[in-house]
Scaffold this motif. Structure first.
Motif, PDB file in Angstrom:
ATOM      1  N   LEU A  59       0.760  -1.217  -0.012  1.00 52.17           N
ATOM      2  CA  LEU A  59      -0.007   0.042   0.112  1.00 52.17           C
ATOM      3  C   LEU A  59       0.883   1.168   0.155  1.00 52.17           C
ATOM      4  O   LEU A  59       0.677   2.020  -0.838  1.00 52.17           O
ATOM      5  N   THR A  66      -2.025   5.369  -8.489  1.00 61.06           N
ATOM      6  CA  THR A  66      -3.291   5.197  -8.218  1.00 61.06           C
ATOM      7  C   THR A  66      -3.981   4.117  -8.799  1.00 61.06           C
ATOM      8  O   THR A  66      -4.828   3.379  -8.281  1.00 61.06           O
ATOM      9  N   LEU A  69      -2.961   0.991  -7.341  1.00 62.07           N
ATOM     10  CA  LEU A  69      -3.575   0.754  -5.910  1.00 62.07           C
ATOM     11  C   LEU A  69      -4.976   0.510  -5.714  1.00 62.07           C
ATOM     12  O   LEU A  69      -5.405  -0.239  -5.139  1.00 62.07           O
ATOM     13  N   LEU A  73      -6.784  -2.822  -4.189  1.00 60.37           N
ATOM     14  CA  LEU A  73      -7.665  -2.639  -3.050  1.00 60.37           C
ATOM     15  C   LEU A  73      -9.396  -3.184  -3.610  1.00 60.37           C
ATOM     16  O   LEU A  73      -9.933  -3.647  -2.491  1.00 60.37           O
ATOM     17  N   VAL A 120      -5.808   8.330   4.258  1.00 58.88           N
ATOM     18  CA  VAL A 120      -5.347   7.107   3.498  1.00 58.88           C
ATOM     19  C   VAL A 120      -6.398   6.121   3.708  1.00 58.88           C
ATOM     20  O   VAL A 120      -7.056   5.256   2.989  1.00 58.88           O
ATOM     21  N   TYR A 121      -6.742   5.848   5.114  1.00 61.12           N
ATOM     22  CA  TYR A 121      -7.475   4.746   5.498  1.00 61.12           C
ATOM     23  C   TYR A 121      -9.041   5.041   5.081  1.00 61.12           C
ATOM     24  O   TYR A 121      -9.699   4.042   4.424  1.00 61.12           O
ATOM     25  N   VAL A 124      -8.773   3.907   1.483  1.00 56.40           N
ATOM     26  CA  VAL A 124      -8.487   2.479   1.251  1.00 56.40           C
ATOM     27  C   VAL A 124      -9.980   1.722   1.533  1.00 56.40           C
ATOM     28  O   VAL A 124     -10.509   1.050   0.907  1.00 56.40           O
ATOM     29  N   SER A 125     -10.633   2.331   2.865  1.00 59.59           N
ATOM     30  CA  SER A 125     -11.454   1.358   3.294  1.00 59.59           C
ATOM     31  C   SER A 125     -12.984   1.645   2.384  1.00 59.59           C
ATOM     32  O   SER A 125     -13.618   0.736   2.049  1.00 59.59           O
ATOM     33  N   THR A 127     -12.837   2.145  -0.754  1.00 59.69           N
ATOM     34  CA  THR A 127     -12.590   1.684  -1.958  1.00 59.69           C
ATOM     35  C   THR A 127     -13.082  -0.018  -2.004  1.00 59.69           C
ATOM     36  O   THR A 127     -13.720  -0.584  -2.581  1.00 59.69           O
ATOM     37  N   MET A 128     -12.426  -0.523  -0.721  1.00 59.46           N
ATOM     38  CA  MET A 128     -12.773  -1.776  -0.392  1.00 59.46           C
ATOM     39  C   MET A 128     -14.097  -2.170  -0.283  1.00 59.46           C
ATOM     40  O   MET A 128     -14.735  -3.135  -0.701  1.00 59.46           O
TER      41      MET A 128
END
Ligand code: HEM
Length: 142
Positions: A59, A66, A69, A73, A120-121, A124-125, A127-128
């Protein structure tokens, strides 16, 4: 607050020498504060600890790439739907992740660093979670 890659990378460099022990600390924190999620994970957490550690490194390494990434993700998010991870679990995981990084980063940790990791989180979260939701929708027919 937007993501500041310099702060993310410099704080991660301070954490990195501690190795997979960091991921072990993370799981202890997560399960102490959220005992309900323990049963989602295999009894023996060792291999999982190494996988999480590798994912964090990937990550940070791909932070400015991007396209790569987002692909990583989205796949990770789809797999997480299968592990029983729910959208409401993500803030707890984020809180334990930030507590862990703060614990190991030492002097490299500042309020700006924390805000940047939180940003960032968030990406990330989101997108997931979005890809997990899309994966569970019925496939359109014709
Ligand atoms: C930024 C967020 C997260 C990252 C980077 C992450 C990373 C990973 C990685 C790399 C794996 C290894 C398997 C694979 O690659 O598919 C994994 C497995 C798993 N994750 Fe996550 N995860 C995140 C959030 C969550 C959340 C919110 C939950 C919900 C509690 C969760 C629960 C699990 C479970 C249950 C497994 C399978 C473990 C096992 O087989 O014992 N993860 N995660």
């Amino acid at each position: 607050m937007t993501v500041n890659p310099i702060l993310i990378k410099s704080s991660f460099s301070a954490v990195e020498p501690h190795g997979p022990e960091v991921a072990g600390w993370f799981y202890d924190h997560l399960f102490t504060h959220n005992p309900g999620v323990r049963s989602l994970f295999a009894e023996h957490i060792g291999p999982q600890r190494d996988r999480l550690w590798a994912a964090l490194g990937a990550l940070v390494a791909n932070l400015e790439n991007t396209e790569a990434l987002v692909g990583i993700l989205q796949n990770l998010g789809r797999r997480h739907a299968g592990y029983g991870a729910l959208p409401e679990h993500y803030p707890a995981v984020g809180a334990s992740l930030i507590a862990t990084l703060r614990h190991y980063a030492g002097d490299a940790w500042t309020p700006e660093t924390e805000a940047s990791w939180a940003a960032v989180y968030e990406v990330v979260s989101t997108t997931m979670i979005d890809s997990a939701a899309a994966a569970s929708e019925p496939t359109p027919t014709g």
